[in-house]
Design an enzyme around this catalytic site. Structure first.
Site, mmCIF file in Angstrom:
data_model
loop_
_atom_site.group_PDB
_atom_site.id
_atom_site.type_symbol
_atom_site.label_atom_id
_atom_site.label_comp_id
_atom_site.label_asym_id
_atom_site.label_seq_id
_atom_site.Cartn_x
_atom_site.Cartn_y
_atom_site.Cartn_z
ATOM 1 N N VAL A 1 0.840 -1.198 0.000
ATOM 2 C CA VAL A 1 0.000 0.000 0.000
ATOM 3 C C VAL A 1 0.873 1.245 0.000
ATOM 4 C CG1 VAL A 1 -1.694 1.305 1.327
ATOM 5 C CG2 VAL A 1 -1.906 -1.173 1.141
ATOM 6 N N ILE B 1 -7.806 2.647 6.582
ATOM 7 C CA ILE B 1 -7.390 1.721 7.634
ATOM 8 C C ILE B 1 -7.822 2.223 9.007
ATOM 9 C CG2 ILE B 1 -5.386 0.718 8.813
ATOM 10 C CD1 ILE B 1 -4.014 0.547 6.096
ATOM 11 N N PRO C 1 -10.085 17.540 8.683
ATOM 12 C CA PRO C 1 -11.243 16.750 9.147
ATOM 13 C C PRO C 1 -11.771 15.833 8.046
ATOM 14 C CG PRO C 1 -11.466 19.067 9.765
ATOM 15 C CD PRO C 1 -10.298 18.992 8.831
ATOM 16 N N ASP D 1 4.433 -2.901 15.180
ATOM 17 C CA ASP D 1 4.600 -3.818 14.052
ATOM 18 C C ASP D 1 5.596 -3.248 13.046
ATOM 19 O OD1 ASP D 1 3.939 -6.193 12.538
ATOM 20 O OD2 ASP D 1 2.877 -4.883 11.138
ATOM 21 N N HIS E 1 6.737 -6.839 11.440
ATOM 22 C CA HIS E 1 6.041 -6.215 10.307
ATOM 23 C C HIS E 1 5.216 -7.249 9.530
ATOM 24 C CE1 HIS E 1 6.256 -2.632 7.289
ATOM 25 N NE2 HIS E 1 5.051 -3.204 7.296
ATOM 26 N N ILE E 2 4.173 -7.742 10.191
ATOM 27 C CA ILE E 2 3.348 -8.799 9.595
ATOM 28 C C ILE E 2 1.932 -8.321 9.269
ATOM 29 C CG2 ILE E 2 4.639 -10.687 10.646
ATOM 30 C CD1 ILE E 2 2.406 -10.842 12.786
#
Length: 254
Positions: A7, A88, A111, A193, A217-218
């Site tokens: 991403v 996310i 915002p 992570d 970092h999973i």
């Protein structure tokens, strides 16, 4: 063309690509659910001291019942601070709502009324989020504005019962300041992570803390993300044991 199966693309030099007219492909929105689930898992593992409890069970630390042993911090009736309310961040909030979080706060470059209304959550300054939150989770992208935004100034305003977590990018956090916040007991615990560098050296001082959960970092490590998210034709690609260019879902940045 250069393509990254991620991403984020902060690990790619955009300026160098532009010099040669090379196009960049990446995979936005593929990790949204996996990232949200990992964020919740990291918050729970950190706040409930799950890894420390597992270690205690393995080394015979589990003795007779003690009322305060391994007491953690619950999500129910808590205030959750979200640093970065994008896809996310919104998914994280939605996953946390069933836990009975009382109030959501967020900061962002601007915002986000539509996303905020769906939760709902309140747009506040960073200082207010730091002061009022029982949990803070970082979901923002890495940019010049977010570089080291989680620093001593923010940690010093947090409650000593606050749980901090980061699964966005390591450079969003000043790790030296985080170390000091944990060492001084100024915050309750941290779950990470992502860090700088990756992999984090095994002798790094953050590993010394029982109240610092560190994952390698999973965020993207789910089969559904790999099989369904990154391939147009999963059986073909997986049977051949290779990532085929035509099977990658690529969004062109420029």
């Amino acid at each position: 063309m250069v393509s990254t199966m991620s991403v984020g693309y902060d690990h790619v030099s955009l300026e160098e690509l532009k010099k040669t007219g090379t196009r960049l492909g990446y995979t936005p929105e593929v990790l949204t659910e996996a990232a949200a689930e990992l964020t919740v898992a990291l918050l729970l593992a950190t706040s409930c001291q799950l890894l420390e409890a597992v270690d205690e069970a393995k080394v015979s630390g589990w003795g007779s019942w003690k009322p305060l042993w391994m007491c953690g911090y619950g999500l129910t009736d808590s205030t959750m601070g979200i640093l970065g309310l994008g896809c996310i961040g919104t998914a994280v909030a939605m996953h946390l709502k069933p836990f009975g979080v009382r109030k959501f706060l967020y900061i962002n470059t601007a915002p986000q009324p539509k996303m905020a209304a769906a939760i709902p959550t309140e747009f506040v300054p960073l200082e207010e989020m730091a002061r009022c939150s029982d949990f803070i989770t970082v979901c923002c992208v890495l940019s010049p504005g977010s570089q080291s935004i989680c620093n001593s100034s923010m940690f010093s305003q947090m409650k000593d019962t606050t749980i901090f977590s980061n699964r966005s990018r390591g450079s969003v956090v000043n790790q030296d300041d985080l170390y000091q916040a944990l060492a001084s007991g100024h915050i309750a615990a941290a779950g990470l992570d992502v860090m700088v560098p990756e992999p984090l050296p095994t002798d790094h001082p953050l590993f010394k803390f029982k109240n610092c959960v560190i994952l390698p970092h999973i965020t993207n490590a789910t089969w559904s993300r790999v099989v369904k998210g990154c391939y147009r034709d999963p059986p073909t690609a997986l049977c051949k044991g290779e990532i085929l260019t035509e099977n990658l879902i690529i969004y062109i940045l420029f």
